[in-house]
Enzyme design. Sequence first.
Site, PDB file in Angstrom:
ATOM      1  N   TRP A 131       0.820  -1.159   0.153  1.00  0.00           N
ATOM      2  CA  TRP A 131      -0.066  -0.084  -0.087  1.00  0.00           C
ATOM      3  C   TRP A 131       0.901   1.152  -0.162  1.00  0.00           C
ATOM      4  CZ3 TRP A 131      -5.279   0.729  -0.311  1.00  0.00           C
ATOM      5  CH2 TRP A 131      -5.642   2.240  -0.214  1.00  0.00           C
ATOM      6  N   GLU A 203       7.548  -1.296   1.671  1.00  0.00           N
ATOM      7  CA  GLU A 203       7.533  -0.945   3.097  1.00  0.00           C
ATOM      8  C   GLU A 203       8.334  -2.034   3.838  1.00  0.00           C
ATOM      9  OE1 GLU A 203       2.993  -0.404   3.911  1.00  0.00           O
ATOM     10  OE2 GLU A 203       3.279  -1.692   1.883  1.00  0.00           O
ATOM     11  N   ASP A 236       9.343   3.052   1.713  1.00  0.00           N
ATOM     12  CA  ASP A 236       8.176   3.866   2.099  1.00  0.00           C
ATOM     13  C   ASP A 236       8.252   3.540   3.772  1.00  0.00           C
ATOM     14  OD1 ASP A 236       5.943   4.749   2.809  1.00  0.00           O
ATOM     15  OD2 ASP A 236       4.628   3.836   1.351  1.00  0.00           O
ATOM     16  N   GLN A 239       4.602   4.519   7.992  1.00  0.00           N
ATOM     17  CA  GLN A 239       4.328   3.837   9.289  1.00  0.00           C
ATOM     18  C   GLN A 239       5.636   3.477  10.310  1.00  0.00           C
ATOM     19  OE1 GLN A 239       0.832   1.268   9.296  1.00  0.00           O
ATOM     20  NE2 GLN A 239       0.087   2.332   7.415  1.00  0.00           N
ATOM     21  N   LYS A 265       3.091  10.119   7.734  1.00  0.00           N
ATOM     22  CA  LYS A 265       2.388  10.024   8.935  1.00  0.00           C
ATOM     23  C   LYS A 265       3.133  10.183  10.042  1.00  0.00           C
ATOM     24  CE  LYS A 265      -0.326   5.966   7.221  1.00  0.00           C
ATOM     25  NZ  LYS A 265      -1.716   6.575   7.283  1.00  0.00           N
ATOM     26  N   ARG A 399      -4.025  -4.139  13.589  1.00  0.00           N
ATOM     27  CA  ARG A 399      -2.687  -3.180  13.622  1.00  0.00           C
ATOM     28  C   ARG A 399      -2.814  -2.541  14.908  1.00  0.00           C
ATOM     29  NH1 ARG A 399      -2.870  -0.112   7.725  1.00  0.00           N
ATOM     30  NH2 ARG A 399      -5.126   0.692   8.659  1.00  0.00           N
TER      31      ARG A 399
END
Length: 426
Positions: A131, A203, A236, A239, A265, A399
């Site tokens: 994502w 990620e 990436d 998070q 974020k 999560r």
Amino acid sequence: MTGDPRVRRLIRYGGDFSGYRPVRADGSYLFDASGTPVLDFTSGQLSAILGHSHPEIVAAISAGAATLDHLYSGMLSEPVIALAERLTALTPAPLDRAMFLSTGAESNEAALRLARLVTGRYEVVAFAQSWHGVTGGAAASTYAFGRQGYGPQGVGTIAIPAPDLLRGPFRTTTGYDWQAELDYAFALVDRQSTGSLAAFIAEPILSTGGMLDLPVGYLAALSAHCRARGMLLILDEAQTGMGRTGTMFAFERDGVVPDILTLSKTLGAGLPLAAVVTSAAIEQDAYERGYLFYTTHVSDPLPATVGLKVIEIIVRDALVERAAVAGRWLADGLRELMASNECVGDVRGRGLLLGMEIVKDRDTMAPDHERGARITTRCLELGLSMNIVQRTGLGGVFRIAPPLTISDEELERGLAILTEAIATTH
């Protein structure tokens, strides 16, 4: 759709809206109009790394808004220059050039354009569970869900499987052969490629993909495949960045430095701030080739002011170390919960970014999304906000990403509520 008729005026953009309606937030808690506290175990959209309404962040926003909030994009301000200096002091060499944008998708767009320009190539490889956003190039490299119904994606996008230690096809009697899987995947990439491989975007922990943590050694092997093909590696860390995994950046665990790093974020602690960080050599090459990524809010001073304060607090208050210690305690608690509940199939992740998967039974490890959804609802009734991955085919993968500022008592309360929710939900 909630019971409030005014909600009908909104375009629905990702499933149903929650019926819970916060009116304020403070620290690790949300409050509705009745004043009832709900412990936020997802830091909002996994972003409010310092909790909600942190007094120093509130002060920084107030001061910034009162002095310098927005400028013509060709003008630079002291907060932007200072943030570039402060951020690149945290990133390892050779990552010493930064630009500041608004969202994670935007930073990934900028990174992909940068990679394509400096390599002179166009093909981008990503994980099939990834994502990276829903805009243009980011959406073309997003495979977790949301691809159907929108017509052709960008040309030259290729997917490979991320290592799934529970369900991946390369499991053996002795473990998971992720190296064989990766080598096989790149053999297929080579067959599909037209000879124009530009970048791999990844990620370190695939959050929407089901909280899949890349095994130790995987990033180094991935980097080697990229170097062998002249590709750039983009990580990436929307998070995982800014201390959440127990290191300032997740890639540090593996001793791998990407060619381009994207942050979002956690950098703004819930406010819209994103960054692209790369080397002086790549930046110079891109500049000479006429790199263009011009937005209304690139280099805005107000978000930069917030980012400076976020970094200051994380470093000053040793929150990276706090994430490591609190994450180990929370993971241990979740594993104890797993030991006494057959429906908990796995606990995984790093620091204060953890996944807990709900299954029908541990023999088949069949996903149980429905029970996961019921547990989510029950947690909210008991005063805990939880987030479950909605990707088709996954079980109830929670999560779990509380603020790095969360107290030991709040962690204990959240774990107790989760324990009760599981026990009373079938």
